[in-house]
Design a protein around this motif. Structure first.
Motif, PDB file in Angstrom:
ATOM      1  N   LYS A  99       1.046  -1.168   0.235  1.00 29.22           N
ATOM      2  CA  LYS A  99       0.141   0.314   0.735  1.00 29.22           C
ATOM      3  C   LYS A  99       1.305   1.384  -0.182  1.00 29.22           C
ATOM      4  O   LYS A  99       0.359   2.750   0.573  1.00 29.22           O
ATOM      5  CB  LYS A  99      -0.756   0.038   1.091  1.00 29.22           C
ATOM      6  N   SER A 100       1.969   1.225  -0.887  1.00 28.08           N
ATOM      7  CA  SER A 100       2.416   2.528  -0.746  1.00 28.08           C
ATOM      8  C   SER A 100       3.740   2.942  -2.243  1.00 28.08           C
ATOM      9  O   SER A 100       4.095   1.374  -2.431  1.00 28.08           O
ATOM     10  CB  SER A 100       3.353   2.472   0.495  1.00 28.08           C
ATOM     11  N   GLN A 101       3.971   3.390  -2.680  1.00 26.35           N
ATOM     12  CA  GLN A 101       4.549   4.052  -3.254  1.00 26.35           C
ATOM     13  C   GLN A 101       5.973   4.172  -3.674  1.00 26.35           C
ATOM     14  O   GLN A 101       7.111   4.146  -2.633  1.00 26.35           O
ATOM     15  CB  GLN A 101       4.158   4.955  -4.873  1.00 26.35           C
ATOM     16  N   ALA A 102       6.668   3.806  -4.690  1.00 29.67           N
ATOM     17  CA  ALA A 102       8.582   4.005  -4.755  1.00 29.67           C
ATOM     18  C   ALA A 102       8.599   5.531  -4.475  1.00 29.67           C
ATOM     19  O   ALA A 102       7.667   6.545  -4.149  1.00 29.67           O
ATOM     20  CB  ALA A 102       9.256   3.366  -6.351  1.00 29.67           C
ATOM     21  N   PRO A 103       9.456   5.843  -3.928  1.00 24.71           N
ATOM     22  CA  PRO A 103       9.893   7.349  -3.154  1.00 24.71           C
ATOM     23  C   PRO A 103       9.154   8.050  -4.995  1.00 24.71           C
ATOM     24  O   PRO A 103       9.636   7.662  -6.034  1.00 24.71           O
ATOM     25  CB  PRO A 103      11.083   7.316  -2.707  1.00 24.71           C
ATOM     26  N   GLY A 104       9.044   9.089  -4.544  1.00 19.32           N
ATOM     27  CA  GLY A 104       8.589  10.181  -4.985  1.00 19.32           C
ATOM     28  C   GLY A 104       9.229  11.153  -5.912  1.00 19.32           C
ATOM     29  O   GLY A 104       9.235  12.433  -5.430  1.00 19.32           O
ATOM     30  N   PHE A 105      10.529  11.049  -6.586  1.00 17.56           N
ATOM     31  CA  PHE A 105      11.658  12.015  -7.253  1.00 17.56           C
ATOM     32  C   PHE A 105      11.856  12.004  -8.443  1.00 17.56           C
ATOM     33  O   PHE A 105      12.032  10.732  -8.839  1.00 17.56           O
ATOM     34  CB  PHE A 105      12.579  12.537  -6.425  1.00 17.56           C
ATOM     35  N   HIS A 106      12.042  12.749  -9.441  1.00 21.09           N
ATOM     36  CA  HIS A 106      12.129  12.985 -10.739  1.00 21.09           C
ATOM     37  C   HIS A 106      12.991  13.657 -10.833  1.00 21.09           C
ATOM     38  O   HIS A 106      13.310  15.440 -10.784  1.00 21.09           O
ATOM     39  CB  HIS A 106      11.947  12.482 -11.432  1.00 21.09           C
ATOM     40  N   ARG A 107      14.665  13.691 -11.734  1.00 23.15           N
ATOM     41  CA  ARG A 107      15.395  14.216 -11.407  1.00 23.15           C
ATOM     42  C   ARG A 107      15.289  14.972 -13.683  1.00 23.15           C
ATOM     43  O   ARG A 107      15.370  13.897 -14.482  1.00 23.15           O
ATOM     44  CB  ARG A 107      16.916  13.837 -11.185  1.00 23.15           C
ATOM     45  N   LEU A 108      16.223  15.784 -13.763  1.00 26.27           N
ATOM     46  CA  LEU A 108      15.826  16.463 -14.653  1.00 26.27           C
ATOM     47  C   LEU A 108      17.252  17.228 -14.959  1.00 26.27           C
ATOM     48  O   LEU A 108      16.934  18.577 -13.953  1.00 26.27           O
ATOM     49  CB  LEU A 108      14.819  17.355 -15.079  1.00 26.27           C
ATOM     50  N   THR A 109      18.316  17.809 -15.695  1.00 25.41           N
ATOM     51  CA  THR A 109      19.711  18.175 -15.969  1.00 25.41           C
ATOM     52  C   THR A 109      18.516  20.148 -17.007  1.00 25.41           C
ATOM     53  O   THR A 109      18.042  19.432 -18.447  1.00 25.41           O
ATOM     54  CB  THR A 109      20.481  18.134 -16.152  1.00 25.41           C
ATOM     55  N   LEU A 110      18.570  21.108 -16.430  1.00 23.34           N
ATOM     56  CA  LEU A 110      18.300  22.037 -17.595  1.00 23.34           C
ATOM     57  C   LEU A 110      19.667  22.788 -17.294  1.00 23.34           C
ATOM     58  O   LEU A 110      19.327  23.676 -16.553  1.00 23.34           O
ATOM     59  CB  LEU A 110      17.894  22.501 -16.629  1.00 23.34           C
ATOM     60  N   GLY A 111      20.289  22.745 -18.060  1.00 25.84           N
ATOM     61  CA  GLY A 111      21.656  23.688 -18.599  1.00 25.84           C
ATOM     62  C   GLY A 111      22.523  23.137 -17.431  1.00 25.84           C
ATOM     63  O   GLY A 111      22.886  21.956 -17.433  1.00 25.84           O
ATOM     64  N   ASP A 112      22.650  24.370 -17.190  1.00 23.09           N
ATOM     65  CA  ASP A 112      24.142  23.788 -15.566  1.00 23.09           C
ATOM     66  C   ASP A 112      22.919  24.227 -14.270  1.00 23.09           C
ATOM     67  O   ASP A 112      23.967  23.646 -12.805  1.00 23.09           O
ATOM     68  CB  ASP A 112      24.759  25.522 -15.128  1.00 23.09           C
ATOM     69  N   PHE A 113      21.692  23.786 -14.251  1.00 19.62           N
ATOM     70  CA  PHE A 113      20.798  24.119 -13.095  1.00 19.62           C
ATOM     71  C   PHE A 113      20.541  22.271 -13.774  1.00 19.62           C
ATOM     72  O   PHE A 113      20.735  21.304 -13.466  1.00 19.62           O
ATOM     73  CB  PHE A 113      19.948  24.792 -13.490  1.00 19.62           C
ATOM     74  N   GLU A 114      20.126  21.576 -12.335  1.00 21.05           N
ATOM     75  CA  GLU A 114      19.034  20.720 -11.728  1.00 21.05           C
ATOM     76  C   GLU A 114      17.654  20.854 -10.994  1.00 21.05           C
ATOM     77  O   GLU A 114      17.075  21.224 -10.454  1.00 21.05           O
ATOM     78  CB  GLU A 114      19.275  19.621 -10.817  1.00 21.05           C
ATOM     79  N   ILE A 115      16.519  20.633 -11.835  1.00 21.20           N
ATOM     80  CA  ILE A 115      15.936  20.599 -11.412  1.00 21.20           C
ATOM     81  C   ILE A 115      14.992  18.150 -10.882  1.00 21.20           C
ATOM     82  O   ILE A 115      15.779  17.467 -11.738  1.00 21.20           O
ATOM     83  CB  ILE A 115      14.341  21.164 -12.505  1.00 21.20           C
ATOM     84  N   THR A 116      14.588  19.029 -10.155  1.00 23.16           N
ATOM     85  CA  THR A 116      13.831  17.677  -8.664  1.00 23.16           C
ATOM     86  C   THR A 116      12.598  17.831  -8.545  1.00 23.16           C
ATOM     87  O   THR A 116      12.173  18.710  -7.885  1.00 23.16           O
ATOM     88  CB  THR A 116      14.441  17.469  -7.754  1.00 23.16           C
TER      89      THR A 116
END
Length: 383
Positions: A99-116
């Motif tokens: 009754k639970s999901q895997a940890p909910g995060f997703h990583r994305l690189t944007l130029g020199d930045f990182e978006i999570t």
């Protein structure tokens, strides 16, 4: 402009129990846009327990008694069962449901930045009751996408790491919307960050599901962060005059905003901005008024790459991309919200940048396409 606290906010405390908000199903008009505070109208967060409906207990957890440890005796017993396989045997219960999901995060690189992208969880939205537009078209769009009248809705926040600053866009619901949400902090930890590392928090608006996570166990969840929000939203939601003028069922949302924002104000960590504003290098606020008086999108750019974090521009993607005229009862100004939909969709389709939506299926990241018939569709990112 930095706001400073006064002693009248000392009554603000934290809500402890899991609760669900039933959103107001009608709009109201502000009686005043001037922010005022008094101890009588700044409700302690624990009082909000009784203003939002409870939605059930916590998820079950495994205990040591649930774990099977094979041993020599167990293997011998298994052999006995094999010898008796021709006989009728009882059925044994399987493993308990997780009754639970895997940890909910997703990583994305944007130029020199990182978006999570960070999941705060999800809950059920009564789409046909809340969406405003042609009922037949709404129902047809839901059916075409294999959805029912009640739609599971994601609650997404986004962490922007510029290398110099760590900025969180929206703080989730915390304990205010029941056990389906309030998972932002655990997913932040799973993604490799700690709450005390957050430098700034940019709020798209002051609705409960975007501010409730600012507090936990009576304390500021992000002790070192400055909270930034558009002036029109603080003027509206932190105004006692507006709360008095609101229908009875809407007052709790004012109280939730005051209780969640108040401790940051007391600590000198609330900063308001007015209109389109550069916040830190590579991140700027862009007005998107309509959903709330000060609803704001955040534009993030690095090395020619761009993402626009929409906040609540879209609530039900299966319906609203095809028909931007469809609004939701949460919108303070439906006409302006409709214009924001059209402008946001057109700009994203024309420019091809990534968009991030607070209520688009997790991770809420994708692009907007427009076909020859001028109809929009949402294209989720791969991966």
């Amino acid at each position: 402009m930095m706001l400073t606290a006064n002693s009248e906010l000392d009554g603000v405390t934290h809500l402890g129990n899991a609760v669900r908000a039933n959103r107001p199903r009608r709009r109201w008009v502000a009686a005043s846009t001037k922010s005022t505070w008094s101890s009588g109208m700044t409700a302690p967060r624990k009082i909000l327990d009784h203003l939002f409906d409870a939605t059930g207990g916590a998820e079950p957890r495994l205990t040591s008694g649930d774990i099977v440890n094979p041993s020599r005796r167990a293997f011998l017993a298994a052999g006995c069962f094999c010898l008796a396989c021709g006989l009728a045997t009882p059925l044994f219960a399987g493993a308990p449901m997780a009754k639970s999901q895997a940890p909910g995060f997703h990583r994305l690189t944007l130029g020199d930045f990182e978006i999570t992208a960070l999941s705060d969880g999800n809950n059920m939205l009564p789409a046909t009751k809340l969406l405003q537009g042609d009922p037949a078209r709404i129902e047809e769009a839901l059916k075409r996408n294999y959805l029912t009248e009640v739609v599971e809705t994601s609650h997404n926040s986004f962490l922007v790491n510029t290398g110099a600053r760590l900025a969180l866009i929206d703080a989730g619901a915390g304990s205010l919307l029941g056990p389906g949400t309030g998972h932002l902090l655990s997913n932040l930890s799973a993604s490799g960050y700690r709450p005390e590392q957050i430098d700034e928090i940019y709020l798209t608006h002051l609705h409960t599901d975007h501010v409730g996570g600012l507090m936990v166990d009576g304390q500021r969840a992000f002790p070192n962060a400055v909270v930034r929000v558009e002036k029109r939203d603080t003027d509206y939601w932190l105004s006692e005059a507006n709360m008095h003028a609101a229908p009875a069922e809407a007052k709790r949302f004012f109280q939730a905003a005051m209780a969640s924002i108040g401790p940051y104000l007391q600590a000198g960590k609330l900063a308001v901005f007015d209109g389109n504003t550069d916040l830190v290098p590579g991140v700027r606020a862009q007005t998107a008024y309509g959903h709330t008086p000060g609803h704001t999108m955040y534009v993030v750019e690095s090395k020619g790459e761009k993402i626009v974090l929409w906040g609540d521009v879209v609530h039900v993607a299966a319906v609203q991309f095809k028909d931007p005229s469809i609004t939701i009862q949460y919108d303070a100004d439906a006409s302006e919200a409709e214009r924001v939909h059209e402008r946001a969709f057109a700009d994203a389709a024309d420019s091809g940048y990534i968009v991030g939506g607070a209520h688009i299926s997790f991770p809420g990241l994708g692009r907007v396409r427009r076909d020859a018939a001028n109809v929009y569709s949402y294209v989720p990112l791969n991966g």
